[in-house]
Write an enzyme that holds these catalytic residues in place. Structure first.
Site, PDB file in Angstrom:
ATOM      1  N   ALA A 104      21.677 -48.488  46.984  1.00  0.00           N
ATOM      2  CA  ALA A 104      22.344 -49.525  47.857  1.00  0.00           C
ATOM      3  C   ALA A 104      24.007 -49.220  47.770  1.00  0.00           C
ATOM      4  CB  ALA A 104      22.084 -50.778  48.101  1.00  0.00           C
ATOM      5  N   GLY A 147      18.187 -48.532  45.357  1.00  0.00           N
ATOM      6  CA  GLY A 147      17.549 -48.356  46.526  1.00  0.00           C
ATOM      7  C   GLY A 147      17.348 -47.259  46.927  1.00  0.00           C
ATOM      8  N   GLU A 150      13.942 -46.602  45.706  1.00  0.00           N
ATOM      9  CA  GLU A 150      12.938 -47.398  46.545  1.00  0.00           C
ATOM     10  C   GLU A 150      12.665 -47.082  47.662  1.00  0.00           C
ATOM     11  OE1 GLU A 150      15.665 -50.875  45.925  1.00  0.00           O
ATOM     12  OE2 GLU A 150      14.107 -51.972  44.956  1.00  0.00           O
ATOM     13  N   GLU A 170      19.611 -51.454  38.914  1.00  0.00           N
ATOM     14  CA  GLU A 170      20.229 -52.974  39.116  1.00  0.00           C
ATOM     15  C   GLU A 170      20.708 -53.922  37.896  1.00  0.00           C
ATOM     16  OE1 GLU A 170      17.479 -51.194  40.544  1.00  0.00           O
ATOM     17  OE2 GLU A 170      17.534 -51.299  42.651  1.00  0.00           O
TER      18      GLU A 170
END
Ligand code: CO8
Length: 296
Positions: A104, A147, A150, A170
């Site tokens: 992200a 992300g 993911e 993260e």
């Protein structure tokens, strides 16, 4: 195509100030004629001999395909377009050779506060990929972090280039995975390995990812996308109705108990007998010919 896109991006970054100018530039150089849709952060094209594969390439190279809001909107829009395109049977999602996606967008997230992310259900629309009825193959070269990892795990099949790296870093940013990194990763590679990755932020190589079941095949970097497209072409050659039923049945294995899952599978299996394509597939076998599926 790739060099043209690169030249276009360099020119746009250095000279053009605004998005609408970028789009104007694309019209001038004709880039959009080869691609589907008009996107800022991705390139979407139809591939394969029969143009029955939708290829989406994340294209934000200067930020290693960090998943900003605009990119996720572009991605959703391209997925929707391929989902409704009757010719497309399977989709391939890829990035660059250096990065599938480095996570992200940290710049975008850095100033947000709890009330805003909780109140606004921040990034809840990210899982739109999981609603796609058509199979999606992730072709992962380079970094698939946070992300990015993911996003790959939201796809149905993951192929990796031999230099790919998967990770959930993260924890190094003081946060935790928020789009499946604690859930899908656990199911894919087991608790101990998932826990180790999530708690240490350590990365996994493509070879380790294959050995652990996260990735089904590993290819040399420059062959990865072609191989993914080849598999997607093979899938697209079957009945699109049966493909969707098959995907739905496999995905229920994640949601239901074994007994419920087996019941659901049996019902979908029965439902294939209501299709012309099931009849055609079986008749073609008996008549020793190729089936002519009509997606009906
Ligand atoms: N966000 C924003 N920008 C990024 C990101 C990112 N995730 N990753 C890289 N960039 C940018 C860098 O800031 C840099 O930009 P600039 O040139 O303007 O400084 C450019 O990309 C190149 O990056 P580097 O110079 O760092 O390149 P290196 O080759 O040295 O390193 C790495 C590559 C190892 C990938 C490194 O960039 C890195 O560690 N990136 C961050 C990886 C990361 O921590 N990802 C997790 C992000 S958090 C997340 O994904 C949470 C998801 C939660 C989803 C919730 C849904 C509900």
């Amino acid at each position: 195509m790739a060099s043209m896109t690169f030249a276009r991006n360099v020119f746009a970054k250095l000279i053009l100030p605004a998005k609408y100018n970028l789009r104007l530039l694309d019209k001038v150089i004709g880039l959009r004629c080869m691609s589907i849709g008009n996107y800022e952060y991705i390139i979407a094209e139809k591939k394969g001999e029969k143009k029955n594969v939708g290829l989406i390439k994340l294209n934000r190279p200067r930020a290693l395909n960090a998943l900003c809001d605009g990119l996720m909107k572009d991605l959703k829009s391209a997925l929707d377009a391929f989902e409704t395109d009757k010719d497309v049977g399977c989709i391939v999602l890829t990035g660059s050779e250096k990065a599938f996606a480095a996570g992200a967008d940290i710049k975008e997230m850095s100033q947000k506060e709890f009330s805003e992310v909780y109140g606004g259900n921040f990034l809840s629309h990210w899982n739109s990929l999981t609603h796609c009825k058509k199979p999606v193959i992730a072709a992962v070269n380079g970094y698939a972090l946070g992300g990015g990892c993911e996003l790959a795990m939201m796809c149905d099949i993951i192929y990796a280039g031999d230099k790919a790296q998967f990770g959930q870093p993260e924890i190094t940013l003081g946060t935790i995975p928020g789009a499946g990194g604690t859930q899908r990763l656990c199911k894919a590679i087991g608790k101990s390995r998932a826990m180790e990755m999530v708690l240490t932020g350590d990365r996994m190589t493509a070879q380790e990812a294959q050995a652990s079941g996260l990735v089904s095949k590993v290819f040399p970097v420059n062959q990865l996308v072609d191989e993914a497209v080849k598999t997607a072409e093979k899938i697209s050659g079957f009945s699109k109705l049966t493909i969707a039923m098959c995907k739905e049945a496999v995905n229920t294995a994640y949601e239901l108990s074994l007994q419920e899952g087996l019941h659901f599978e049996k019902r979908i299996f029965h439902a294939t007998f209501a299709t012309k394509d099931r009849q055609e597939g079986m008749m073609a076998f008996l008549e020793k010919r190729q089936p002519n599926f009509t997606d009906s």
